[in-house]
Motif scaffolding. Structure first.
Motif, short mmCIF file in Angstrom:
data_model
loop_
_atom_site.label_atom_id
_atom_site.label_comp_id
_atom_site.label_asym_id
_atom_site.label_seq_id
_atom_site.Cartn_x
_atom_site.Cartn_y
_atom_site.Cartn_z
N TYR A 75 16.79 48.74 28.93
CA TYR A 75 15.68 48.04 29.63
C TYR A 75 15.71 47.47 30.74
O TYR A 75 15.67 47.57 32.11
CB TYR A 75 14.52 47.61 28.52
CG TYR A 75 13.04 47.69 28.88
CD1 TYR A 75 12.83 47.91 30.13
CD2 TYR A 75 12.22 47.13 27.89
CE1 TYR A 75 11.43 47.58 30.42
CE2 TYR A 75 10.88 46.96 28.06
CZ TYR A 75 10.39 47.15 29.33
OH TYR A 75 9.21 47.32 29.65
N HIS A 76 16.10 45.91 30.48
CA HIS A 76 16.42 45.05 31.58
C HIS A 76 17.95 44.65 31.78
O HIS A 76 18.32 43.98 32.55
CB HIS A 76 15.85 43.68 31.06
CG HIS A 76 14.31 43.69 30.91
ND1 HIS A 76 13.94 43.77 29.80
CD2 HIS A 76 13.05 43.48 31.83
CE1 HIS A 76 12.40 44.16 29.64
NE2 HIS A 76 12.10 43.83 30.95
N GLY A 77 18.69 45.36 31.15
CA GLY A 77 20.23 45.22 31.29
C GLY A 77 20.81 44.09 30.64
O GLY A 77 22.03 43.92 30.81
N TRP A 78 20.13 43.57 29.84
CA TRP A 78 20.74 42.31 29.12
C TRP A 78 22.20 42.60 28.52
O TRP A 78 22.07 43.88 27.79
CB TRP A 78 20.14 41.68 28.12
CG TRP A 78 18.60 40.95 28.58
CD1 TRP A 78 18.28 40.92 29.89
CD2 TRP A 78 18.07 39.71 27.97
NE1 TRP A 78 17.19 40.23 30.08
CE2 TRP A 78 16.96 39.33 28.78
CE3 TRP A 78 18.29 39.50 26.65
CZ2 TRP A 78 16.30 38.38 28.46
CZ3 TRP A 78 17.18 38.09 26.36
CH2 TRP A 78 16.31 38.00 27.21
N VAL A 102 14.23 46.22 21.71
CA VAL A 102 14.65 47.60 21.91
C VAL A 102 16.07 47.94 21.36
O VAL A 102 17.01 47.04 21.27
CB VAL A 102 14.55 47.96 23.42
CG1 VAL A 102 15.08 49.45 23.80
CG2 VAL A 102 13.14 47.70 23.85
N CYS A 128 18.23 44.64 20.70
CA CYS A 128 18.17 43.64 21.85
C CYS A 128 17.45 42.33 21.59
O CYS A 128 16.40 42.34 21.07
CB CYS A 128 17.56 44.41 22.99
SG CYS A 128 17.82 43.16 24.71
N CYS A 153 21.77 46.55 27.27
CA CYS A 153 20.41 47.19 26.84
C CYS A 153 19.82 48.18 28.10
O CYS A 153 19.97 47.90 29.39
CB CYS A 153 19.40 45.97 26.42
SG CYS A 153 17.78 46.49 26.23
N HIS A 189 15.92 40.58 23.63
CA HIS A 189 14.66 40.40 24.59
C HIS A 189 13.60 40.98 23.75
O HIS A 189 12.83 39.99 23.18
CB HIS A 189 15.28 41.01 25.86
CG HIS A 189 14.09 40.78 27.01
ND1 HIS A 189 14.04 41.70 27.94
CD2 HIS A 189 13.36 39.79 26.97
CE1 HIS A 189 13.00 41.11 28.61
NE2 HIS A 189 12.48 40.06 28.19
N ARG A 190 13.46 42.21 23.80
CA ARG A 190 12.22 42.82 23.37
C ARG A 190 12.28 43.73 21.96
O ARG A 190 11.78 44.78 21.81
CB ARG A 190 11.36 43.49 24.45
CG ARG A 190 10.80 42.48 25.60
CD ARG A 190 9.57 43.26 26.16
NE ARG A 190 9.55 42.28 27.42
CZ ARG A 190 9.16 42.66 28.57
NH1 ARG A 190 8.84 43.81 28.69
NH2 ARG A 190 8.97 41.78 29.54
S1 FES Z 1 14.41 44.72 26.21
FE1 FES Z 1 16.64 44.70 26.31
S2 FES Z 1 17.00 43.77 27.96
FE2 FES Z 1 14.80 43.83 28.13
#
Ligand code: FES
Ligand SMILES: [Fe+2]
Length: 377
Positions: A89-92, A73, A68, A87, A70-71
């Protein structure tokens, strides 16, 4: 873009071969098509690079970097949303081209940056999902293997599993008919005699005279009346392997290297005709698949199990003694190793070029896997 670690210059030739990957500029099997349902995502590794392969609700398979933006993952831990992958985690959400299409939470900036991850060409044929891990621009130029027997609906046995050894050991095992001792109880081939070898820029062909399929179970079904079971041709047709017995029993072996000591292999065995035991008739079509399933259980799996056992032992032995001299009498082995090294050197050179082009264009940060690529200067 695959990451590569330069092969240490002080290694022996055999150690260098056993450290080489396969060129990413070819199509590789990700999984059987039937193993990826609509709305499913799976992690597929090619040479230490993880790819998230998913099937959208529209039935189309897509493949993006398993990270991802973002972080970082793994996207393969996420969920399919329509034709995108979200994703966990935060759903991006990312589309099949790797572009971030949705952030489902508050974004406290007016100018949201262009956010994307890498993506990979992916296609389906012969009941296999194929990915192209290398330079996407080369995907169109690279043909999938042509499997005519599958198109013609011959009886088939598909088999896949992960073997804990280097991919070159597998090619050498399958094309080396001097190892009948290992299979002395099942006798898939016997009394092999090398009869010739030919090489091209992309392949090594080896031929043997031998007695095919004389062992238990298979001897009752092998159609020795209409199939010449006394010779075999085998190819290392980079990056896969195949064989041909009288144009009637053919197999393909696709290798997806996971790392230096792990390979996911996909076999497709195909048979034009099998006979019924004790009578002259060939197997009727409706009986072929059940007999293939039985042959797989009673014969193919046990024979391949012997090969896996010894190849994994060879990997352990190589880790311990790889730097010591060894003897080789099969002419196929050095030719296959030369081909593996030639293609790997070419691929590493092309990767190096891609990275420097990306940097020159000032796009290095857009492709994190390119930025983290380790290439010998
Ligand atoms: S780690 Fe993927 S949306 Fe935050
Ligand atoms: Fe074998």
């Amino acid at each position: 873009m695959s990451t590569t670690t330069p092969i240490e210059p002080h290694l022996t030739h055999r150690e260098r071969v056993r450290a080489a990957g396969l060129s990413g500029d070819y199509w590789y099997p990700a999984m059987w098509s039937g193993d990826l349902k609509k709305g499913e995502v799976k992690e597929v590794v090619f040479w230490k690079e993880s790819i998230a392969v998913y099937r959208g609700d529209d039935g189309v398979v897509r493949a993006i970097e398993d990270r991802c933006a973002h972080r970082h993952v793994k996207m393969s831990l996420g969920v399919v949303q329509g034709c995108d992958l979200a994703c966990g985690y935060h759903g991006w959400q990312f589309d099949g081209g790797g572009e971030c299409t949705k952030i489902p939470h508050e974004v406290r900036t007016k100018n949201r940056p262009d956010i994307r991850v890498g993506s990979f060409p992916v296609t389906e044929k012969y009941g296999i999902v194929w990915v192209f891990p290398g330079d996407p621009e080369k995907a169109q130029l690279s043909a999938l293997p042509h499997m005519e027997p599958v198109e013609k609906n011959w009886a088939t046995i598909p088999v896949d599993y992960v073997v804990k050894c280097h991919h070159s050991m597998i090619v050498e095992n399958v094309c080396d008919f001097y190892h009948e001792f290992l299979h002395r109880d099942y006798r898939p081939f016997a009394s092999a005699r090398f009869t010739g070898i030919d090489t091209t820029d992309d392949s090594v062909e080896v031929r043997y005279e031998t007695k095919i399929g004389g062992g238990p179970f298979v001897k009752y079904f092998a159609d020795s009346g209409s199939v010449n079971l006394n010779t075999i041709k085998l190819w290392y047709e980079y990056p896969f392997q195949r064989s041909d017995i009288d144009g009637k029993y053919l197999h393909w072996l696709f290798l997806r290297p996971i790392d230096e000591q792990t390979t996911h292999i996909f076999y497709v065995f195909t048979f034009k005709s099998f006979k019924l035991p004790f009578v002259k008739a060939t197997l009727p079509r409706w009986l072929q698949q059940p007999v293939m399933a039985l042959a797989n259980k009673l014969y193919v799996q046990p024979v391949l199990g012997q090969d896996n056992w010894i190849m994994e032992a060879e990997q352990v032995a190589h880790n311990r003694h790889g730097g010591r001299p060894s003897f080789e009498f099969n002419p196929f082995v050095p030719k296959a190793q030369q081909l593996t090294m030639k293609k790997w050197d070419e691929y590493e050179a092309s990767l190096k070029k891609r990275v420097s082009t990306t940097k020159k264009a000032g796009r290095a940060t857009e492709s994190p896997s390119a930025a983290s690529l380790q290439v010998a200067e």
